[in-house]
Design a protein around this motif. Structure first.
Motif, PDB file in Angstrom:
ATOM      1  N   ASP A 170       0.845  -1.208   0.000  1.00  0.00           N
ATOM      2  CA  ASP A 170       0.000   0.000   0.000  1.00  0.00           C
ATOM      3  C   ASP A 170       0.875   1.251   0.000  1.00  0.00           C
ATOM      4  O   ASP A 170       0.628   2.205  -0.754  1.00  0.00           O
ATOM      5  CB  ASP A 170      -0.911   0.017   1.240  1.00  0.00           C
ATOM      6  N   ALA A 171       1.895   1.236   0.872  1.00  0.00           N
ATOM      7  CA  ALA A 171       2.765   2.414   0.993  1.00  0.00           C
ATOM      8  C   ALA A 171       3.489   2.677  -0.322  1.00  0.00           C
ATOM      9  O   ALA A 171       3.564   3.822  -0.790  1.00  0.00           O
ATOM     10  CB  ALA A 171       3.766   2.192   2.128  1.00  0.00           C
ATOM     11  N   ASP A 226      -4.152   6.740   6.469  1.00  0.00           N
ATOM     12  CA  ASP A 226      -3.879   6.243   5.102  1.00  0.00           C
ATOM     13  C   ASP A 226      -4.888   6.814   4.099  1.00  0.00           C
ATOM     14  O   ASP A 226      -4.528   7.246   3.004  1.00  0.00           O
ATOM     15  CB  ASP A 226      -3.975   4.711   5.064  1.00  0.00           C
ATOM     16  N   GLU A 227      -6.167   6.780   4.502  1.00  0.00           N
ATOM     17  CA  GLU A 227      -7.215   7.264   3.590  1.00  0.00           C
ATOM     18  C   GLU A 227      -7.024   8.754   3.280  1.00  0.00           C
ATOM     19  O   GLU A 227      -7.193   9.192   2.146  1.00  0.00           O
ATOM     20  CB  GLU A 227      -8.601   7.040   4.215  1.00  0.00           C
ATOM     21  N   ALA A 274      -2.515  17.625   6.481  1.00  0.00           N
ATOM     22  CA  ALA A 274      -2.480  18.048   7.891  1.00  0.00           C
ATOM     23  C   ALA A 274      -3.348  17.118   8.737  1.00  0.00           C
ATOM     24  O   ALA A 274      -2.952  16.701   9.842  1.00  0.00           O
ATOM     25  CB  ALA A 274      -2.964  19.486   8.006  1.00  0.00           C
ATOM     26  N   ALA A 275      -4.518  16.797   8.190  1.00  0.00           N
ATOM     27  CA  ALA A 275      -5.422  15.891   8.929  1.00  0.00           C
ATOM     28  C   ALA A 275      -4.785  14.496   9.066  1.00  0.00           C
ATOM     29  O   ALA A 275      -4.860  13.858  10.136  1.00  0.00           O
ATOM     30  CB  ALA A 275      -6.763  15.804   8.203  1.00  0.00           C
ATOM     31  N   ALA A 276      -4.145  14.046   7.998  1.00  0.00           N
ATOM     32  CA  ALA A 276      -3.493  12.720   8.029  1.00  0.00           C
ATOM     33  C   ALA A 276      -2.376  12.700   9.072  1.00  0.00           C
ATOM     34  O   ALA A 276      -2.224  11.741   9.844  1.00  0.00           O
ATOM     35  CB  ALA A 276      -2.935  12.376   6.653  1.00  0.00           C
ATOM     36  N   LYS A 277      -1.619  13.797   9.104  1.00  0.00           N
ATOM     37  CA  LYS A 277      -0.503  13.884  10.052  1.00  0.00           C
ATOM     38  C   LYS A 277      -1.026  13.824  11.489  1.00  0.00           C
ATOM     39  O   LYS A 277      -0.466  13.142  12.351  1.00  0.00           O
ATOM     40  CB  LYS A 277       0.263  15.188   9.817  1.00  0.00           C
ATOM     41  N   LYS A 278      -2.154  14.519  11.713  1.00  0.00           N
ATOM     42  CA  LYS A 278      -2.746  14.550  13.050  1.00  0.00           C
ATOM     43  C   LYS A 278      -3.150  13.129  13.477  1.00  0.00           C
ATOM     44  O   LYS A 278      -2.883  12.694  14.594  1.00  0.00           O
ATOM     45  CB  LYS A 278      -3.972  15.473  13.026  1.00  0.00           C
TER      46      LYS A 278
END
Lengths: 144, 364
Positions: B125-126, B176-177, B199-203
């Motif tokens: 996936d990555a 991931d999403e 930013a949301a993913a990082k959070k």
């Protein structure tokens, strides 16, 4: 003369009678033992699909015939007992050899399955290593 | 008649035969199999069959000497068949062992494979995500968006170092999403959306890392305890006269014959074993020790309990004199309540008369 003839006939009849009695197995126990050995031999013959104990089957069959023949006549030494002992020892040997052969087949199959699983594991490990390396290089490219 | 007597009789008969008829090939074959290296294992593993074979062979040699070839042949065949049966049973047992080992190893391999497949999926996936991003041409004004996305991916990678994929799965899936959505936005040239999603993913990734860290630390400690337990088990194997077994929460060392019959004073010649045990206890200081005394089932229950208690106390006293803190030790007399072998046999009773020293590892 008639009396002598009759005596001869009676004696002959008695002899024949005694022979016909002797022609049968000496007693019930012998018959039972022979029957049991015959049944066991047939079972082992069926079980030996892989021809593991072909020679022993031949030996046991020959000794069984010997035992049957000895059972029909009285001899100085107990040949019946010895022949039947050989048959029974041979049956035990064949049964143990077939068990060993079955166990060997099961062990071989388990070893084959293990080898397959280990092969899959090695393949997955190689794939993981390749992916990890690719990921590292892509990460470097993206964050550059 | 035991095997030794039969063997001597067979050898004597064999010596007598040496001056008479030469042995038949069947006789020679029997002797070769009996005297081979595997022969010892057969005698040990299948004494009844080995004894029957030896008895027949002794009779064969005797008949051979008397010139009764037919009887000698009969007994030689019987000897060979009995020996062959024992050999086949031995082979079956060996195969069963091979099978057991292969099955157990295969189970371990399949478990490792399942775990590896999970890792593989994560990596795939990555890589797929990174592939998409890496192939995008850097457009005017997209540099900041790309940096934001890279920063989010770095946060995900850091969360993975504390095994967040296992301990905070849903947070990681959300991260991931969001990264996927950011990558789509990057493709579409929507730089603002890329920065927002990144930013949301990082959070989410940072939250996952925080959530997974305590569990990861705890399990890391468990891994360390397991490692130490295995080492203790290996060291315990060096204690002369003792046998060690590994349990879920520690290691148990069993010692036999420390005491004379009905006595609760440690035999002088057994002091060395207890001294070695004291050294082991000092080396593994974090462990508490439970010393259990056990008896066989002969004698009254009360007497057995008090005797086993007195023996456990004697072991504690000895270890204490050798520097093991009494605060770490508990002595219990269990009498005949926990047999490990059959009390009906002499060997079983000897097995049951024992001292168990249980090294209990610290609770997590």
């Amino acid at each position: 003369m008639k009396t002598q003839l009759l005596t001869t006939v009676i004696a002959g009849g008695l002899l024949l009678g005694s022979l016909s009695v002797e022609a049968k197995p000496r007693n019930e126990q012998q018959r039972d033992e022979l029957n049991q050995a015959t049944v066991a031999l047939k079972e082992l013959t069926v079980r030996d699909a892989g021809n593991v104990v072909t020679t022993e089957l031949g030996n046991a069959e020959a000794w069984l015939k010997e035992a049957e023949s000895y059972a029909k006549k009285r001899r100085t030494r107990d040949e019946f007992r010895q022949a039947l002992d050989r048959v029974n020892a041979s049956l035990a040997l064949m049964s143990a050899r077939l068990d060993a052969s079955d166990a060997q087949a099961v062990a071989q199959s388990a070893s084959d399955e293990l080898a397959e699983a280990e092969g899959n594991l090695r393949q997955s490990q190689m794939e993981l290593q390749a992916l990890t390396e690719k990921r590292a290089s892509l990460e470097k490219a993206v964050t550059r | 008649m035991n095997l030794r007597t039969i063997a001597i009789a067979a050898v004597l008969a064999s010596a007598a035969c040496a001056h008479a008829q030469p042995k038949t090939p069947d006789m020679v074959s029997y002797e070769e199999r009996r005297d081979s290296e595997a022969g010892e294992q057969i005698i040990e593993g299948y004494p009844d069959l080995a004894q029957a074979a030896q008895q027949h062979y002794a009779a064969a040699l005797s008949a051979h000497e008397d010139g009764d070839a037919e009887l000698a042949a009969h007994h030689t065949k019987m000897a060979n068949m009995s020996w062959g049966t024992a050999t086949a049973r031995h082979e079956a047992q060996e195969s069963a062992l091979v099978q057991q080992q292969a099955e157990s190893k295969r189970k371990e391999t399949l478990d490792a494979l399942a775990s590896l497949n999970t890792q593989l999926q994560v990596e795939r996936d990555a890589v797929s995500r990174l592939d998409r991003i890496a192939t995008l041409e850097a457009k005017e004004g997209s540099f900041k968006a790309r940096d934001d996305l890279a920063s989010a991916m770095l946060a995900i990678k850091e969360a993975e170092t504390v095994n967040a994929r296992e301990y905070a799965t849903s947070l990681m899936n959300e991260a991931d999403e969001l990264v996927d959505a950011a990558a789509v936005a990057l493709e579409a040239g929507d730089n603002a959306a890329v920065s927002k999603k990144s930013a949301a993913a990082k959070k989410k990734a940072l939250q996952a890392k925080s959530a997974a860290a305590p569990e990861y630390t705890k399990n890391g400690r468990q891994i360390e305890l397991d490692r130490k337990r295995r080492k203790l088990f290996a060291d315990a194997g060096d204690i002369r006269g003792g046998s060690a077994s590994m349990t879920e929460g520690g290691v148990t060392i069993t010692l036999h014959k420390l005491f004379g019959s009905g006595d609760a004073t440690v035999d002088t010649d057994k002091h060395g074993e207890l001294d070695a045990l004291a050294d082991l206890a000092s080396k593994y200081e974090g462990y508490t020790l439970v010393i259990e005394g056990h008896t066989d089932n002969r004698g009254g229950s009360n007497r057995n309990i008090s005797l086993s208690q007195a023996r456990a106390d004697a072991v504690v006293a000895h270890l204490s004199r050798k520097g093991v803190s009494p605060a770490r030790m508990t002595a219990t007399g269990r009498g005949a309540a926990s047999p490990v072998a059959n009390n009906k046999t002499k060997t079983g009773r000897a097995e049951n008369r024992r001292i168990e020293i249980i090294f209990v590892e610290p609770r997590s």
